[in-house]
Write an enzyme that holds these catalytic residues in place. Structure first.
Site, PDB file in Angstrom:
ATOM      1  N   THR A  29       0.879  -1.170   0.000  1.00 47.41           N
ATOM      2  CA  THR A  29       0.000   0.000   0.000  1.00 47.41           C
ATOM      3  C   THR A  29       0.905   1.204   0.000  1.00 47.41           C
ATOM      4  OG1 THR A  29      -1.671  -1.099   1.356  1.00 47.41           O
ATOM      5  CG2 THR A  29      -1.640   1.289   1.470  1.00 47.41           C
ATOM      6  N   ASP A  50      -8.126  -1.686   5.539  1.00 46.10           N
ATOM      7  CA  ASP A  50      -8.107  -0.467   6.368  1.00 46.10           C
ATOM      8  C   ASP A  50      -7.948   0.805   5.546  1.00 46.10           C
ATOM      9  OD1 ASP A  50      -5.563  -1.480   5.678  1.00 46.10           O
ATOM     10  OD2 ASP A  50      -4.607  -0.227   7.200  1.00 46.10           O
ATOM     11  N   THR A  58       0.094   0.875   6.761  1.00 42.11           N
ATOM     12  CA  THR A  58       0.179  -0.188   5.767  1.00 42.11           C
ATOM     13  C   THR A  58       0.367  -1.492   6.541  1.00 42.11           C
ATOM     14  OG1 THR A  58       2.578  -0.045   5.530  1.00 42.11           O
ATOM     15  CG2 THR A  58       1.278   1.309   4.037  1.00 42.11           C
ATOM     16  N   GLY A  60      -4.500  -5.051   7.290  1.00 44.34           N
ATOM     17  CA  GLY A  60      -5.582  -4.096   7.483  1.00 44.34           C
ATOM     18  C   GLY A  60      -6.577  -4.503   8.553  1.00 44.34           C
TER      19      GLY A  60
HETATM   20  N1  ASP Z   1      -3.359  -2.385   4.560  1.00 41.06           N
HETATM   21  C1  ASP Z   1      -3.711  -2.958   3.289  1.00 41.06           C
HETATM   22  C2  ASP Z   1      -4.926  -3.802   3.426  1.00 41.06           C
HETATM   23  O1  ASP Z   1      -5.061  -4.488   4.410  1.00 41.06           O
HETATM   24  C3  ASP Z   1      -2.649  -3.784   2.685  1.00 41.06           C
HETATM   25  C4  ASP Z   1      -1.251  -3.306   2.825  1.00 41.06           C
HETATM   26  O2  ASP Z   1      -0.959  -2.312   3.414  1.00 41.06           O
HETATM   27  O3  ASP Z   1      -0.346  -3.946   2.309  1.00 41.06           O
HETATM   28  O4  ASP Z   1      -5.714  -3.821   2.509  1.00 41.06           O
END
Ligand code: ASP
Length: 373
Positions: free
Chosen positions: A225, A256, A276, A279
């Protein structure tokens, strides 16, 4: 001003054995407790895949641009990059091979917020989130409704955002998850893995893609992310988080990133924070909101991030399937934070990095960490 020593003492005071399931964190990964901006000018902070984004956003701020426009322009670089398989165009798809994107934005001075979730076909979900904020009375649009709105706002809608390289990874995953489903493994087709992939995805470039992988501590699935937050010389703040989310997720899963207070929170009186990583853990602990509230109570950005992470570690005690053999979380989460004074910091459950730009330059630095490894 809090010294490094004060910080370590106060950080240690917050680390009850109970809060960590009896495992005390070994150290704070050597990162400085408080990063200050010596030039007292603007500051932009992002996840480690955002070095270009922070550089660009800082230049926009220095040219007098608004904080939200600055961070959006910055993350657009990553969203539009097909080699970054964690965000926007080129992102890894859900378990049906469809790329669904999540994004949220907050504009501090106007107290604005907008978000989209499970959006298909638009390369820059962050810009659609801005349109939700600017042109509607709503905060969050999802799925088909979000796509129809994007079309009405003049965004180009593509049939698919799946690049050949992302499709190749998805096919490889599909073929290998089980030998008891109807998808044959390469060997069962009489082909070796590379021949199998060459036949199915002839147009995939055989180069190592830039995955932008920040967290795959569970060793199972890639995450990734970009979060980017900025403060300008007047102390005005904005932030954005944008992602293709957890690879191979169940269609419709929302992480998230598009949830205000989870993957992003900005309070123009205090500061901005974003996340990140896993989530689900961030949503359940209202992560970014927690970080901003801790800064409001006087914590430094790094200290606030660490405390919010300790809550995640504490919550994970009740979930054995999410714990490693040593009891620690089997995943990573990163928080990034900047306050109104231009102090900034980042921390993660396990050692990680973040990008930052100040008038003295842009660089990737080590985040503080709750656990060393
Ligand atoms: N936080 C993001 C999610 O859970 C994924 C990520 O940060 O890699 O969708």
């Amino acid at each position: 001003m809090t010294t490094r020593r004060d910080f370590l003492v106060s950080a240690g005071a917050g680390l009850g054995a109970a809060a960590l399931g009896g495992t005390l964190p070994s150290a704070l990964a050597g990162a400085p407790a408080i990063h200050t901006n010596p030039a007292a000018g603007p500051v932009v902070i992002a996840s480690a895949n955002g070095l270009e984004a922070v550089r660009h956003a800082l230049a926009t701020l220095q040219a007098g641009g608004d904080t939200l426009e600055a961070v959006i322009e910055g993350v657009n670089i990553v969203e539009l990059d097909p080699a970054d398989m964690s965000v926007g165009y080129g992102g890894l798809p859900n378990d049906e091979g469809v790329v669904q994107l999540d994004s949220s934005v907050m504009h501090g001075p106007s107290r604005g917020a907008g978000a989209v979730a499970a959006l298909e076909g638009v390369k820059t979900p962050s810009r659609v989130a801005v349109a939700v904020m600017r042109y509607t009375d709503h905060v969050l649009l999802v799925g088909e409704g979000a796509q129809r709105f994007a079309r009405q706002m003049g965004f180009e809608i593509l049939d698919t955002l799946l690049t050949p390289e992302a499709r190749e990874r998805w096919l490889r995953w599909k073929a290998s998850i089980s030998d008891r489903d109807d998808w044959l493994e390469p060997d069962e087709t009489g082909l070796g893995e590379s021949e199998f992939l060459r036949e199915l995805v002839p147009d995939a470039r055989r180069v190592e893609s830039r995955m932008g992988m920040l967290d795959s501590a569970d060793g199972v699935r890639p995450w990734g992310t970009i979060n980017c937050c900025a403060v300008d010389a007047n102390g005005d703040l904005s932030g954005v988080t944008t992602t293709s989310g957890l690879a191979w997720k169940i269609p419709g899963r929302v992480g998230d990133s598009p949830i205000i207070g989870a993957g992003l929170y900005v309070d123009n009186d205090v500061g901005a924070a974003g996340s990140t990583g896993r989530g689900e853990a961030v949503i359940k602990t209202c992560g970014s909101h927690t970080v901003v509230e801790l800064m409001r109570q006087g914590s430094s950005p790094t200290d606030a991030c660490l405390e919010a992470l300790r809550r995640i570690a504490r919550w994970t005690e009740a979930q054995p399937r999410l714990r490693r053999d040593d009891g620690r979380p089997a995943f990573n989460v990163n928080y990034y934070a900047v306050n109104k004074r231009g102090e900034f910091g980042a921390a993660a459950l396990y050692p990680s990095r973040f990008a930052v730009a100040t008038p003295s330059g842009a660089e990737v630095r080590d985040s503080a960490a709750v656990f060393q490894g």
